[in-house]
Design a protein around this motif. Structure first.
Motif, PDB file in Angstrom:
ATOM      1  N   ASN A   1      -1.776  10.883   5.470  1.00  0.00           N
ATOM      2  CA  ASN A   1      -1.035  10.221   4.386  1.00  0.00           C
ATOM      3  C   ASN A   1      -0.394   8.934   4.887  1.00  0.00           C
ATOM      4  N   TYR A   2      -1.161   8.144   5.600  1.00  0.00           N
ATOM      5  CA  TYR A   2      -0.622   6.931   6.210  1.00  0.00           C
ATOM      6  C   TYR A   2      -1.358   5.689   5.721  1.00  0.00           C
ATOM      7  N   VAL A   3      -0.710   4.555   5.966  1.00  0.00           N
ATOM      8  CA  VAL A   3      -1.341   3.250   5.745  1.00  0.00           C
ATOM      9  C   VAL A   3      -1.452   2.572   7.104  1.00  0.00           C
ATOM     10  N   GLN A   4      -2.636   2.139   7.450  1.00  0.00           N
ATOM     11  CA  GLN A   4      -2.846   1.435   8.720  1.00  0.00           C
ATOM     12  C   GLN A   4      -3.283   0.010   8.431  1.00  0.00           C
ATOM     13  N   ILE A   5      -2.553  -0.940   9.010  1.00  0.00           N
ATOM     14  CA  ILE A   5      -2.897  -2.348   8.881  1.00  0.00           C
ATOM     15  C   ILE A   5      -3.384  -2.844  10.236  1.00  0.00           C
ATOM     16  N   ASN A   6      -4.617  -3.308  10.270  1.00  0.00           N
ATOM     17  CA  ASN A   6      -5.189  -3.890  11.484  1.00  0.00           C
ATOM     18  C   ASN A   6      -5.049  -5.404  11.398  1.00  0.00           C
TER      19      ASN A   6
ATOM     20  N   TYR B   1       4.195   5.523   7.446  1.00  0.00           N
ATOM     21  CA  TYR B   1       4.291   6.765   6.695  1.00  0.00           C
ATOM     22  C   TYR B   1       5.493   6.665   5.755  1.00  0.00           C
ATOM     23  N   ARG B   2       5.382   7.205   4.571  1.00  0.00           N
ATOM     24  CA  ARG B   2       6.454   7.162   3.584  1.00  0.00           C
ATOM     25  C   ARG B   2       7.131   8.524   3.479  1.00  0.00           C
ATOM     26  N   LEU B   3       8.483   8.516   3.487  1.00  0.00           N
ATOM     27  CA  LEU B   3       9.244   9.757   3.385  1.00  0.00           C
ATOM     28  C   LEU B   3      10.371   9.576   2.381  1.00  0.00           C
ATOM     29  N   ASN B   4      11.215  10.589   2.243  1.00  0.00           N
ATOM     30  CA  ASN B   4      12.335  10.534   1.316  1.00  0.00           C
ATOM     31  C   ASN B   4      13.433   9.606   1.835  1.00  0.00           C
ATOM     32  N   GLY B   5      14.370   9.250   0.946  1.00  0.00           N
ATOM     33  CA  GLY B   5      15.359   8.223   1.229  1.00  0.00           C
ATOM     34  C   GLY B   5      16.473   8.623   2.169  1.00  0.00           C
ATOM     35  N   ILE B   6      17.418   7.719   2.338  1.00  0.00           N
ATOM     36  CA  ILE B   6      18.432   7.816   3.385  1.00  0.00           C
ATOM     37  C   ILE B   6      19.361   9.010   3.208  1.00  0.00           C
ATOM     38  N   ALA B   7      19.543   9.494   1.984  1.00  0.00           N
ATOM     39  CA  ALA B   7      20.436  10.626   1.759  1.00  0.00           C
ATOM     40  C   ALA B   7      19.777  11.963   2.065  1.00  0.00           C
ATOM     41  N   SER B   8      18.494  11.957   2.378  1.00  0.00           N
ATOM     42  CA  SER B   8      17.759  13.204   2.618  1.00  0.00           C
ATOM     43  C   SER B   8      17.790  13.594   4.082  1.00  0.00           C
ATOM     44  N   ASP B   9      17.419  14.854   4.350  1.00  0.00           N
ATOM     45  CA  ASP B   9      17.268  15.298   5.737  1.00  0.00           C
ATOM     46  C   ASP B   9      16.139  14.545   6.432  1.00  0.00           C
TER      47      ASP B   9
ATOM     48  N   LYS C   1      16.113   2.107 -12.004  1.00  0.00           N
ATOM     49  CA  LYS C   1      15.170   3.187 -12.282  1.00  0.00           C
ATOM     50  C   LYS C   1      13.783   2.786 -11.788  1.00  0.00           C
ATOM     51  N   PHE C   2      13.039   3.771 -11.330  1.00  0.00           N
ATOM     52  CA  PHE C   2      11.692   3.478 -10.849  1.00  0.00           C
ATOM     53  C   PHE C   2      10.780   4.671 -11.072  1.00  0.00           C
ATOM     54  N   THR C   3       9.516   4.393 -11.078  1.00  0.00           N
ATOM     55  CA  THR C   3       8.510   5.445 -11.182  1.00  0.00           C
ATOM     56  C   THR C   3       8.220   5.983  -9.786  1.00  0.00           C
ATOM     57  N   PRO C   4       8.438   7.268  -9.564  1.00  0.00           N
ATOM     58  CA  PRO C   4       8.196   7.813  -8.214  1.00  0.00           C
ATOM     59  C   PRO C   4       6.761   7.575  -7.751  1.00  0.00           C
ATOM     60  N   GLU C   5       6.620   7.410  -6.454  1.00  0.00           N
ATOM     61  CA  GLU C   5       5.306   7.175  -5.863  1.00  0.00           C
ATOM     62  C   GLU C   5       4.499   8.472  -5.818  1.00  0.00           C
ATOM     63  N   ALA C   6       3.230   8.357  -6.107  1.00  0.00           N
ATOM     64  CA  ALA C   6       2.332   9.502  -5.961  1.00  0.00           C
ATOM     65  C   ALA C   6       2.064   9.740  -4.479  1.00  0.00           C
ATOM     66  N   PRO C   7       1.792  10.983  -4.078  1.00  0.00           N
ATOM     67  CA  PRO C   7       1.457  11.245  -2.671  1.00  0.00           C
ATOM     68  C   PRO C   7       0.240  10.430  -2.239  1.00  0.00           C
ATOM     69  N   ILE C   8       0.225  10.040  -0.978  1.00  0.00           N
ATOM     70  CA  ILE C   8      -0.937   9.345  -0.419  1.00  0.00           C
ATOM     71  C   ILE C   8      -1.937  10.423   0.005  1.00  0.00           C
TER      72      ILE C   8
ATOM     73  N   GLU D   1       0.812  -1.209   0.000  1.00  0.00           N
ATOM     74  CA  GLU D   1       0.000   0.000   0.000  1.00  0.00           C
ATOM     75  C   GLU D   1       0.855   1.273   0.000  1.00  0.00           C
ATOM     76  N   LEU D   2       2.027   1.216   0.633  1.00  0.00           N
ATOM     77  CA  LEU D   2       2.902   2.378   0.657  1.00  0.00           C
ATOM     78  C   LEU D   2       3.625   2.572  -0.671  1.00  0.00           C
ATOM     79  N   PHE D   3       3.936   1.443  -1.323  1.00  0.00           N
ATOM     80  CA  PHE D   3       4.749   1.505  -2.539  1.00  0.00           C
ATOM     81  C   PHE D   3       4.014   0.788  -3.675  1.00  0.00           C
ATOM     82  N   LYS D   4       3.211   1.556  -4.400  1.00  0.00           N
ATOM     83  CA  LYS D   4       2.414   1.000  -5.491  1.00  0.00           C
ATOM     84  C   LYS D   4       3.252   0.746  -6.741  1.00  0.00           C
ATOM     85  N   ASN D   5       4.342   1.491  -6.918  1.00  0.00           N
ATOM     86  CA  ASN D   5       5.174   1.382  -8.117  1.00  0.00           C
ATOM     87  C   ASN D   5       6.526   0.742  -7.834  1.00  0.00           C
TER      88      ASN D   5
END
Length: 985
Positions: free
Chosen positions: A488-493, A334-342, A307-314, A234-238
């Motif tokens: 902008n979250y995914v919740q799994i119950n 919650y999905r955020l930017n990668g390890i090289a980011s702030d 290479k990958f297609t960037p994820e659309a905002p949730i 659910e967080l990563f559709k692409n």
């Protein structure tokens, strides 16, 4: 690049490889390394002309090295039509090359080509009858190829070095191969690994594929794993983080392509995509020379760009359910930017504010106040994205939506700035403190360097993380939370219900013969390299532990910490739940309480600010009260610590909530197959109906207790005789003064309450205990009682476990998994009791598909009654056992706990000394005598867990008298009625 035997022969003849001994003080380096000032690991990074990186961290506490080979590739790079490929390739890198693991490569390679072609035909055939016929041909030719193979040769070779922890793992972006070896064996290890990674041979492919099938099916019995997969989807559709799993799909596993695996290896297992990581007793210059000679001729190759297609905002919250029989929980991602980011660094700070195990918002508001049963947050950073997950377990009757709301509410508090102004500094200091502890471990050092390589992080960035995190202002973290954590979250119950697992239906696989005695030409040349032996060092407890009597009569034991400024202070009581169930309960109650001047919340905040932790625990026969952290806070911490013990205040609400939690955890234990089999059923097998597991206060007993009675027990705790152990840098005289000032005890100590005794059962006849559990696989523990602790058997036990039952080169692993492909996991061992009056036990384990359990059990019983003899493997196992003793060091705080363990067995010396001396002369006949007397022909209690609708009871009855047990019988308390929606498979 194929490693040439002639190169190895030349190296052996000229003796050009030297062990990487540690560098001399002030010695000038021959090489230019990448280093960073202020690095606590002192890492040195060297890049070879072919792009291979070498990460090194010196630690000379013991003559061992954690050696890891990391490849920057994982399931993210799997072809979309062949998921699971990277993971399966990892398995195959243990199978050897054209020079290692074969008796006749020319003949074997022809068979392997036929098998590969047949797999391609099988992959492109849809007719079920034709596919079955093709697989029959694969199975037949695989049997012929197996006759030429030397199974487990790599495992035998690396084991002979005295390696520990040999393994590998695959994840999204990495495949890492792990060993922990004696430092004087580095040259042989490097030669072996150079040969191993020079070429891929898909030997014994279909039997190993069976193991991967089993691994896939085991994941289907994990509700945690299935919930995680759904969250990632659910967080990563692409992105492949979500579109494919590391284990792969069932369809792809059933349709493997050897050609695709070879292509993947050629494309990605190249030096400029690999790193060698060494942490331990090394000399960097000598290690560079060694790796240059063994890996320097590997050829660089262009690695395809990912290479990958960037994820659309949730745009709106996504809520999904997973059902299964294990305890309920909520996990929010919650999905955020990668390890090289702030984002990745701010995420670590935010996580520390939310959940640091002590004074985070989740810790205080949800765990400390017992609003939920359990909760925490966790950050994960990958190359392309990062994640924050919040996880919570509900209390009895609590709705999962409420748990989710409570978790998200803690982030709202961060947005509003509802956390202490000093919290960011304390969080960063706590992270530094944890790393300070980890620097004592070669494994932790190696892991940090591996991660830096995999995620492409400059080492300067890694070392500078704490300074950058510490510079963030409170407002910056608030703004970060506001910008990134909304709807902008995914919740799994994870709810109670049917486990809709999809398992891999596996083809018939004929067992292959295991050649235990043959050795390849590579092995013979490799083995001829003499490396010498390291002299073992045994602990002299009297010299290593300073022991004295304090004026108040207490025994004080101290060990100096000359490595860093951390300390641990223990009060140790020789009483536990066997002595007094209420005292054990009181210790469990203590963390929820405050004093007359400070609330429980305030205490946790103050200790976190000081950089100290306060912990309590109780086992069956001992209780511990522990203070640890920065030695600069020792006096303040001790004062606070003692005030808690003497001035603790009762809280009826906290007690009632704790009791509800205890009862909920008991019910959750009944839903956990590990707790059922390896704890409750195992103890039932050992003790019968009156087991220590069932020695507990009933629900009604708990409800009737006045919490004031428990507080009184806490306050009188130090009135019982106890001893003190301190590990840290403080001078003894100062420590004694602090204890005299703050640790008040009576003139006479109270005697411990008499402990309840539990009688171990004799196993007169084979019997079978079965417990029903909704699962895809089945699991079994075989238990046989031996004599009470017998010191003279210790050397034979050590060697038996090395040779027979544990590790990749053991008899059990070879027969059950490698030869017959009957189980993913199988092991056996002869146990050493903890105490002198307890018994030895023979234990064997099988985790297999339900339909294979009978055959796997027969194979295990055959082994347990007829130990195979393989003289070369025996000598290798004996050498390995001796090398582990020679190179492992009991040091620092572990010295004291080793002494405590020795005392429980009635010893006052290091048991390894006696074991090592005996291993020098022990031969196979003596081991056979031990086996015949202690293991062969013994009666067993078989503990089996599985789905009652799938397990064949008539098969179990053939093993012994069958008794179907209820959960209430093995746990000793009633199980709540299952919800109506819990439907059995």
């Amino acid at each position: 690049m194929k490693f040439r035997l002639s190169i190895l022969a030349l190296a052996l003849g000229l003796g050009i490889f030297q062990a990487c001994k540690h560098s001399e003080e002030g010695q000038k380096s021959k090489y230019t390394y990448e280093t960073v000032d202020g690095d606590p690991l002192g890492a040195k990074i060297y890049t070879f002309p072919n792009g291979l990186k070498l990460y090194m961290s010196e630690n000379h506490d013991e003559p061992r090295v954690v050696a890891q080979i990391a490849v920057r590739t994982g399931s993210k790079q799997d072809p979309a039509d062949a998921t699971g490929l990277a993971h399966y390739l990892e398995h195959m890198l243990f199978k050897g090359t054209s020079d290692m693991g074969t008796k006749d490569w020319e003949t074997e390679s022809a068979y392997l080509k036929q098998i590969s072609d047949l797999y391609e035909t099988h992959r492109n055939t849809t007719d079920p009858a034709q596919r079955k016929s093709i697989y029959g041909a694969i199975d037949s030719i695989s049997g012929l190829a197996a006759e030429i193979a030397i199974a487990n040769e790599y495992d035998k070779m690396v084991s002979s070095l005295g390696a520990q922890g040999t393994n590998a793992y695959t994840w999204y972006e990495q495949t890492v191969y792990i060993n922990d070896i004696p430092s004087n064996e580095l040259e042989k290890w490097a030669n072996l690994e150079s040969e191993r990674f020079s070429e891929l041979v898909l030997r014994l492919f279909h039997t190993e594929l069976e193991a991967v099938y089993e691994e896939f099916n085991r994941t289907q019995d994990s509700d945690n794993r299935r919930a995680y997969y759904l969250m990632m989807e659910e967080l990563f559709k692409n992105h492949p983080y979500g579109t494919q799993t590391t284990i792969g799909t069932s369809e792809h596993l059933k349709n493997p392509s050897m050609e695709k695996i070879h292509a993947y290896f050629k494309e990605r297992y190249v030096p400029n995509n690999m790193a060698i990581v060494l942490s331990g007793d090394i000399n960097p210059d000598e290690c560079v020379a060694l790796i240059e000679k063994t890996f320097g001729d590997y050829e660089r190759a262009e690695v395809p760009e990912f290479k990958f297609t960037p994820e659309a905002p949730i745009a709106a919250a996504v809520v999904k359910d997973v059902t299964g029989v294990q305890p309920e929980f909520v996990t929010i991602g919650y999905r955020l930017n990668g390890i090289a980011s702030d984002d990745a660094l701010k995420l670590k700070v935010l996580d520390g504010i939310l959940s640091n195990g002590q004074a985070g918002l989740i810790d205080l508001n949800l765990v400390q106040k017992q609003t939920v049963l359990q909760a925490y947050s966790s950050p994960t950073s990958f190359t392309d994205y990062s994640m924050l997950t919040l996880t919570g377990n509900p209390r009895e009757g609590q709705d999962l939506e409420e748990v989710g709301n409570l978790l998200r509410a803690q982030i709202e508090l961060v947005k509003q700035g509802e956390f202490e102004d000093w919290m960011i500094e304390a969080v960063v200091n706590n992270l530094k403190l944890n790393e300070l502890r980890q620097t004592e471990s070669n494994w932790a050092r190696a892991s940090k360097m591996v991660n830096a390589f995999i995620y492409g992080q400059p080492w300067e960035t890694v070392v500078g993380e704490y300074d950058k995190m510490g510079a963030y202002s409170k407002q910056e973290i608030m703004d970060f939370a506001k910008a990134n954590f909304n709807d902008n979250y995914v919740q799994i119950n994870k709810r109670q219900g049917k486990n809709n697992a999809v398992k891999v239906e596996k083809p018939t696989i004929t067992a292959v013969n295991i050649d235990r005695e043959s050795q390849s030409k590579f092995f013979l040349q490799w083995d001829s390299l003499e490396t010498g032996r390291i002299e073992p060092i045994f602990v002299d407890y009297k010299a290593a532990i300073k022991t004295e009597k304090l004026p108040n009569g207490l025994e004080l034991n101290t060990i100096n910490n000359d490595l860093n400024e951390l300390f641990s202070l223990y009060y140790i009581f020789d009483m536990g739940s066997d002595n007094d169930l209420k005292s054990a309960l009181a210790i469990e109650y203590l963390p929820y309480l405050g004093t007359s001047s400070m609330s429980a919340e305030d205490l946790q905040k103050e200790m976190f600010r000081l950089g100290i932790t306060f912990d309590v625990s109780a086992s069956r026969d001992q209780s511990y009260v522990v203070l640890s952290g920065l030695n600069s806070s020792l006096e303040e911490g001790l004062k606070l610590f003692e005030n808690i013990l003497s001035d603790v205040q009762s809280d009826q609400t906290a007690y009632s909530d704790m009791v509800d939690g205890v009862m909920k955890r008991r019910q959750d234990a009944m839903k956990n197959k590990g707790q059922i089999l390896q704890s409750a059923m195992m103890q039932y097998a050992q003790y019968g109906k009156d087991s220590p597991k069932k020695n507990l206060l009933s629900d009604s007993d708990l409800a009737a207790i006045n919490p004031d009675e428990l507080v009184a027990k806490i306050k009188e705790l130090t009135s019982f005789e106890h001893r003190i152990f301190y590990y840290g840098p403080e001078k003894t005289a100062k420590l004694e003064k602090l204890l005299a000032d703050y640790h008040k005890v009576p003139a006479e100590f109270k005697a411990y309450p008499e402990a309840k005794t539990f009688e171990e059962l004799e196993i007169a006849n084979n019997k079978v205990y079965f417990v029903d559990y909704d699962m895809v696989q089945s699991e079994m523990m075989m238990v046989s009682k031996g004599p009470t602790f017998e010191l003279s058997m210790a050397p034979s036990i050590n060697l038996f476990n090395e040779y027979f039952g544990s590790g990749l080169s053991s008899m059990v692993f070879q027969e059950i998994r490698e030869s017959k492909a009957l189980a993913y996991s199988a092991y056996a061992y002869y146990g050493m009791p903890r105490k002198a009056d307890e018994s030895h036990y023979t234990v064997a384990y099988i985790g297999a598909q339900v339909d294979k359990l009978p055959e796997a059990t027969s194979a295990m019983l055959e082994l347990m009654n007829n130990m195979p003899r393989a003289d070369i493997q025996f000598e290798s196992a004996r050498d390995a056992a001796m090398k582990k003793i020679e190179t492992n060091r009991t040091s620092r705080e572990d010295i004291y706990w080793s002494y405590e363990a020795a005392k429980r067995r009635g010893l006052d010396y290091d048991l390894n000394r006696m074991v090592y001396d005996s291993l020098k002369t022990i031969n196979f006949d003596k081991l056979q005598g031990f086996f015949d007397q202690q293991i062969k022909g013994q009666n067993y209690t078989f503990c089996v867990i599985g789905n009652e609708n799938m397990v064949d009871k008539s098969t179990l009855e053939k093993l012994g008298t069958l008794e179907v047990l209820s959960l209430e019988e093995v746990f000793g308390y009633p199980a709540n009625k299952a919800p109506d929606n819990l439907v059995k498979n």
